[in-house]
Design a protein around this motif. Structure first.
Motif, PDB file in Angstrom:
ATOM      1  N   ALA A 189      -1.383   8.814   4.256  1.00 18.46           N
ATOM      2  CA  ALA A 189      -2.053   7.510   4.310  1.00 18.46           C
ATOM      3  C   ALA A 189      -2.852   7.265   3.037  1.00 18.46           C
ATOM      4  CB  ALA A 189      -2.966   7.451   5.535  1.00 18.46           C
ATOM      5  N   LEU A 190      -3.524   8.305   2.563  1.00 15.19           N
ATOM      6  CA  LEU A 190      -4.320   8.194   1.338  1.00 15.19           C
ATOM      7  C   LEU A 190      -3.465   7.799   0.141  1.00 15.19           C
ATOM      8  CD1 LEU A 190      -7.182   8.731   0.092  1.00 15.19           C
ATOM      9  CD2 LEU A 190      -6.384  11.056  -0.380  1.00 15.19           C
ATOM     10  N   HIS A 191      -2.226   8.276   0.129  1.00 11.96           N
ATOM     11  CA  HIS A 191      -1.324   7.999  -0.992  1.00 11.96           C
ATOM     12  C   HIS A 191      -0.373   6.831  -0.697  1.00 11.96           C
ATOM     13  CE1 HIS A 191      -2.637  11.474  -3.298  1.00 11.96           C
ATOM     14  NE2 HIS A 191      -2.577  12.186  -2.200  1.00 11.96           N
ATOM     15  N   GLY A 192      -0.676   6.064   0.341  1.00 15.07           N
ATOM     16  CA  GLY A 192       0.071   4.851   0.628  1.00 15.07           C
ATOM     17  C   GLY A 192       1.430   5.051   1.244  1.00 15.07           C
ATOM     18  N   ALA A 193       1.665   6.220   1.865  1.00 12.92           N
ATOM     19  CA  ALA A 193       2.985   6.506   2.440  1.00 12.92           C
ATOM     20  C   ALA A 193       2.957   6.609   3.955  1.00 12.92           C
ATOM     21  CB  ALA A 193       3.542   7.807   1.843  1.00 12.92           C
TER      22      ALA A 193
END
Length: 249
Positions: A189-193
């Motif tokens: 989630a932190l890396h947008g995935a």
């Protein structure tokens, strides 16, 4: 739903059914089997997103069913913290790195784990070594979690070498895998995935995983867990070799 989408959904459901059966019989293996089989269908990041809820629910169930939740959390707090922090950082590779290389790393880790579990002699770790090395084992597990979506190495062999009782070991494995799952989800989630769409798809994968786990628990009464585990590990090694071979295609 198109025919291709229906077929993909059916295959994913079958993967989680099989992964749940393995966990029901052996007490572990759901994320490992799911990642190994989904690797033939999806990118590692997409596969990791799907297994979040099935892995989290089944491992929390396993963790809370044991006899000493508080004691194990205290004993392994540094190991679990190192796993979580390292996985948060390493998950950037799984989210944005080379999917082909991630699949190859996953394949290599599957082969290493299968070979270790099949052939390595039983180890016993002293309390002194445990205190000093547990954070490093946790960090290495976080790297494997964030880099390839696999939670079992080296956490599972390490926990098995500490002389825990059967119920304590099962509970400790559930805790370790639950921590890895949460850290992986947060990292993706932190890396947008990882977002709401991934969560919905993961929720759909939960039902076949839970059904498979129940079937596995029934099968455990009539099949030899040792023989089943041997077949499971050999199958993992074959899948791992196939995934690793993609690096040279």
């Amino acid at each position: 739903m198109t025919q291709d989408a229906f077929l993909s959904a059916a295959l994913i459901g079958l993967v989680f059914l099989l992964a749940g059966i393995v966990k029901g019989v052996t007490g572990m293996g759901l994320p490992t089997v799911a990642m190994a089989l989904l690797g033939a269908l999806l990118s590692p990041a997409a596969a990791a997103g799907l297994l979040v809820l099935p892995s989290l629910v089944t491992n929390l169930q396993q963790a809370f069913a044991g006899p000493d939740l508080r004691g194990l959390l205290k004993r392994f707090r540094l190991m679990f913290a190192a796993t979580a922090l390292t996985a948060l950082v390493a998950s950037g590779w799984l989210a944005k790195g080379d999917a082909r290389l991630s699949a190859g790393i996953l394949g290599g880790l599957l082969m290493i784990y299968a070979a270790y579990a099949l052939f390595a002699p039983p180890l016993r770790i002293s309390p002194e070594i445990e205190r000093r090395a547990s954070p490093f084992v946790g960090a290495a597990t976080g790297l494997a979690t964030g880099g390839a979506g696999i939670f079992v190495m080296p956490a599972a062999p390490w926990l098995q070498a500490l002389g825990l009782g059967k119920e304590e070991l099962t509970q400790a494995l559930g805790l370790s895998f639950a921590v890895s799952t949460l850290a992986l989800a947060a990292g993706l989630a932190l890396h947008g995935a990882y977002g709401p769409g991934n969560l919905g798809a993961s929720l759909l994968a939960l039902a076949p995983a839970m059904l498979g786990m129940r079937i596995g628990e029934i099968l455990r009464r009539s099949v030899s867990p040792a023989s089943f585990r041997r077949i499971f590990l050999i199958s993992l090694a074959v899948l791992g070799a196939e995934m690793l071979s993609r690096l040279w295609r």
